[in-house]
Design a protein around this motif. Structure first.
Motif, PDB file in Angstrom:
ATOM      1  N   LEU A  22      46.131  40.252  30.454  1.00  0.00           N
ATOM      2  CA  LEU A  22      47.143  41.311  30.440  1.00  0.00           C
ATOM      3  C   LEU A  22      47.843  41.435  31.798  1.00  0.00           C
ATOM      4  CD1 LEU A  22      45.212  44.035  28.391  1.00  0.00           C
ATOM      5  CD2 LEU A  22      47.178  42.676  27.610  1.00  0.00           C
ATOM      6  N   LEU A  23      47.066  41.215  32.885  1.00  0.00           N
ATOM      7  CA  LEU A  23      47.642  41.272  34.231  1.00  0.00           C
ATOM      8  C   LEU A  23      48.637  40.146  34.435  1.00  0.00           C
ATOM      9  CD1 LEU A  23      47.616  42.704  36.970  1.00  0.00           C
ATOM     10  CD2 LEU A  23      45.750  41.196  37.670  1.00  0.00           C
ATOM     11  N   GLN A  24      48.329  38.954  33.904  1.00  0.00           N
ATOM     12  CA  GLN A  24      49.257  37.828  34.011  1.00  0.00           C
ATOM     13  C   GLN A  24      50.552  38.107  33.239  1.00  0.00           C
ATOM     14  OE1 GLN A  24      47.121  34.366  32.636  1.00  0.00           O
ATOM     15  NE2 GLN A  24      45.750  34.303  34.445  1.00  0.00           N
ATOM     16  N   LEU A  25      50.410  38.792  32.099  1.00  0.00           N
ATOM     17  CA  LEU A  25      51.573  39.125  31.291  1.00  0.00           C
ATOM     18  C   LEU A  25      52.344  40.321  31.852  1.00  0.00           C
ATOM     19  CD1 LEU A  25      50.008  38.715  27.725  1.00  0.00           C
ATOM     20  CD2 LEU A  25      51.523  37.125  28.910  1.00  0.00           C
ATOM     21  N   ARG A  26      51.825  40.917  32.932  1.00  0.00           N
ATOM     22  CA  ARG A  26      52.444  42.099  33.575  1.00  0.00           C
ATOM     23  C   ARG A  26      52.612  43.240  32.587  1.00  0.00           C
ATOM     24  NH1 ARG A  26      54.339  40.703  38.462  1.00  0.00           N
ATOM     25  NH2 ARG A  26      55.614  42.599  38.563  1.00  0.00           N
ATOM     26  N   ALA A  27      51.588  43.390  31.751  1.00  0.00           N
ATOM     27  CA  ALA A  27      51.585  44.476  30.772  1.00  0.00           C
ATOM     28  C   ALA A  27      50.885  45.691  31.358  1.00  0.00           C
ATOM     29  CB  ALA A  27      50.881  44.025  29.493  1.00  0.00           C
ATOM     30  N   THR A  28      51.466  46.868  31.173  1.00  0.00           N
ATOM     31  CA  THR A  28      50.839  48.099  31.653  1.00  0.00           C
ATOM     32  C   THR A  28      49.700  48.466  30.695  1.00  0.00           C
ATOM     33  OG1 THR A  28      52.930  48.857  32.569  1.00  0.00           O
ATOM     34  CG2 THR A  28      51.202  50.518  32.223  1.00  0.00           C
ATOM     35  N   THR A  29      48.491  48.584  31.234  1.00  0.00           N
ATOM     36  CA  THR A  29      47.305  48.769  30.398  1.00  0.00           C
ATOM     37  C   THR A  29      46.461  49.898  30.936  1.00  0.00           C
ATOM     38  OG1 THR A  29      47.287  46.396  29.945  1.00  0.00           O
ATOM     39  CG2 THR A  29      45.279  47.638  29.409  1.00  0.00           C
ATOM     40  N   VAL A  30      45.925  50.747  30.044  1.00  0.00           N
ATOM     41  CA  VAL A  30      44.950  51.772  30.389  1.00  0.00           C
ATOM     42  C   VAL A  30      43.672  51.435  29.636  1.00  0.00           C
ATOM     43  CG1 VAL A  30      44.346  54.191  30.350  1.00  0.00           C
ATOM     44  CG2 VAL A  30      46.727  53.509  30.754  1.00  0.00           C
ATOM     45  N   ALA A  31      42.600  51.171  30.346  1.00  0.00           N
ATOM     46  CA  ALA A  31      41.328  50.788  29.714  1.00  0.00           C
ATOM     47  C   ALA A  31      40.239  51.746  30.150  1.00  0.00           C
ATOM     48  CB  ALA A  31      40.956  49.357  30.101  1.00  0.00           C
ATOM     49  N   THR A  32      39.449  52.229  29.220  1.00  0.00           N
ATOM     50  CA  THR A  32      38.308  53.093  29.535  1.00  0.00           C
ATOM     51  C   THR A  32      37.030  52.310  29.297  1.00  0.00           C
ATOM     52  OG1 THR A  32      38.193  53.937  27.284  1.00  0.00           O
ATOM     53  CG2 THR A  32      39.591  55.127  28.840  1.00  0.00           C
ATOM     54  N   THR A  33      36.051  52.530  30.144  1.00  0.00           N
ATOM     55  CA  THR A  33      34.807  51.752  30.038  1.00  0.00           C
ATOM     56  C   THR A  33      33.671  52.463  30.731  1.00  0.00           C
ATOM     57  OG1 THR A  33      33.777  49.618  30.493  1.00  0.00           O
ATOM     58  CG2 THR A  33      35.302  50.473  32.146  1.00  0.00           C
ATOM     59  N   HIS A  34      32.468  52.086  30.382  1.00  0.00           N
ATOM     60  CA  HIS A  34      31.265  52.515  31.090  1.00  0.00           C
ATOM     61  C   HIS A  34      30.602  51.341  31.806  1.00  0.00           C
ATOM     62  CE1 HIS A  34      31.021  56.655  29.689  1.00  0.00           C
ATOM     63  NE2 HIS A  34      31.393  56.234  28.474  1.00  0.00           N
ATOM     64  N   TYR A  35      31.222  50.154  31.712  1.00  0.00           N
ATOM     65  CA  TYR A  35      30.623  48.972  32.333  1.00  0.00           C
ATOM     66  C   TYR A  35      30.805  49.036  33.853  1.00  0.00           C
ATOM     67  CZ  TYR A  35      30.288  46.733  27.736  1.00  0.00           C
ATOM     68  OH  TYR A  35      29.970  46.428  26.437  1.00  0.00           O
ATOM     69  N   SER A  36      29.712  48.935  34.588  1.00  0.00           N
ATOM     70  CA  SER A  36      29.787  48.906  36.055  1.00  0.00           C
ATOM     71  C   SER A  36      30.461  47.640  36.528  1.00  0.00           C
ATOM     72  CB  SER A  36      28.372  48.993  36.654  1.00  0.00           C
ATOM     73  OG  SER A  36      27.746  50.186  36.282  1.00  0.00           O
ATOM     74  N   GLU A  37      30.312  46.522  35.748  1.00  0.00           N
ATOM     75  CA  GLU A  37      30.938  45.265  36.143  1.00  0.00           C
ATOM     76  C   GLU A  37      32.458  45.400  36.178  1.00  0.00           C
ATOM     77  OE1 GLU A  37      27.001  44.393  34.287  1.00  0.00           O
ATOM     78  OE2 GLU A  37      28.713  45.666  33.859  1.00  0.00           O
ATOM     79  N   LEU A  38      33.024  46.164  35.233  1.00  0.00           N
ATOM     80  CA  LEU A  38      34.476  46.344  35.222  1.00  0.00           C
ATOM     81  C   LEU A  38      34.953  47.197  36.401  1.00  0.00           C
ATOM     82  CD1 LEU A  38      35.372  46.833  31.455  1.00  0.00           C
ATOM     83  CD2 LEU A  38      35.647  44.818  32.881  1.00  0.00           C
TER      84      LEU A  38
END
Length: 383
Positions: A22-38
């Protein structure tokens, strides 16, 4: 970016791959997560920013403040403790958490605390800057008010000074006029001294109150060497005084100011008026001989200069000239005169000094100041 059907590590890896695309496509993204890796992934990638909604652990309620740049910390243990879960179970759960995960959560908590502290400091700094801005504006207004008051004070002082000078001049001229009317052969020296004192006080008051009336721009008109003649009235700009022209030598004028004579350039003067013409009323009786002599003597004492130049004379010639000059100066009421003898071989100076030692009207004498000729001139104090 989480699923109950995948291994957490695989789910985290899959989520990171999707976010990269998504970053390569320059798309605006909102992602929610509980993963510490993210959360760690967002720190290490340009173009991705962590954010969280602040949560008050004490009240177990969200504050609804969005914190940009700060990942949300897991508050499972704190919430469980507040809800009454057994402490032993909470401690055991903390033991089972991986060490790196626990350290990550600790770092996040520390960062959140530091951010809150810096926000408070920034608020304090902003408040102080506002106070400084207000104080600077107040100081500027005070300076402007002081400058205005200063200008008003100076203007008022000058007006009062000019009024005082005009009043002093009128009083002095009245005294001089009265003394001239009473002038006769009796008490000549005393009356002439009174005239000198009155003029000195007038000049002193006038000098202290500069700029005076005569110092105004545009007074009189330019002096014409073709029409200027002895007796004309001129204004000497450098001395800020009116005077009477005694003689014209080329482009220079000899001007009488009070009882003193001075040489000035014609360009440094302004023409005020022509010499007054003497009129004689028809049938008026001729002035008495004694009155004519008194007037002639008065005119002589008024026109005596403060200095005499004897350079080029022989000693005997200089003694005669200096003797006559000193007698006239005493009769004119002068207390100090200047004898210009030059330096040369020193013979003229020695001869005149020897003559001054025995003169009846000389109280003391000394070399002149450097501005008046130094050793080339002698200042004489008269009795």
């Amino acid at each position: 970016c989480s699923s109950d059907l995948t291994d957490p590590e695989e789910g985290a890896a899959l989520a990171m791959a999707i976010l990269e695309k998504l970053l390569q496509l320059r798309a605006t993204t909102v992602a929610t997560t509980h993963y510490s890796e993210l959360k760690t992934f967002a720190y290490s990638r340009e173009g991705i920013e962590n954010a969280c909604v602040e949560f008050d652990v004490k009240t177990l309620r969200p504050t609804y403040r969005l914190l940009i740049g700060m990942p949300g910390a897991s508050n499972a243990f704190a919430i469980s403790r507040r809800l009454g879960l057994s402490e032993s179970l909470i401690l055991r759960a903390q033991q089972l958490v991986k060490a790196d995960h626990a350290q990550f959560e600790h770092v996040i908590n520390e960062l959140e605390n530091e951010k809150m502290m810096y926000e408070q400091r920034n608020a304090d700094i902003l408040e102080r800057q506002q106070r400084v801005t207000e104080l600077e504006a107040k100081v500027a207004r005070t300076k402007e008010e002081l400058a205005k008051k200063k200008g008003d004070f100076i203007r008022k002082a000058r007006e009062q000074s000019a009024a005082m000078v005009r009043r002093t001049r009128r009083e002095s001229e009245a005294i001089i006029k009265e003394l001239k009317e009473q002038f006769d052969d009796q008490g000549i020296k005393r009356r002439q001294q009174a005239i000198q004192d009155a003029r000195a006080k007038l000049n002193e008051a006038f000098e202290k109150s500069r700029p005076g009336i005569m110092a105004q721009k545009g007074v009189g008109k330019a002096v014409s060497l073709k029409t200027i003649q002895p007796g004309d009235i001129v204004y000497v700009k450098k001395l800020d005084q009116k005077g009477t022209v005694l003689s014209v030598q080329g482009k220079e004028l000899t001007v009488q100011i009070g009882s003193l004579h001075t040489k000035v350039k014609a360009s440094a003067c302004r023409f005020l008026d022509h010499a007054p013409k003497e009129t004689k009323a028809a049938g008026a009786p001729a002035a008495s001989s004694s009155r004519r002599q008194s007037n002639a003597f008065m005119q002589k004492t008024q026109t005596i200069g403060r200095e005499i130049d004897i350079r080029g004379m022989m000693v005997d010639e200089a003694e005669v000239a200096v003797g006559k000059f000193l007698d006239d100066a005493v009769m004119a009421g002068l207390s100090q005169v200047l004898i210009i003898h030059g330096k040369g071989t020193g013979a003229l100076r020695k001869g005149i000094h020897a003559y001054l030692k025995h003169h009846r009207n000389v109280q003391s004498f000394q070399f002149a100041d450097i501005t008046e000729g130094g050793t080339g001139a002698t200042v004489v104090e008269l009795k």
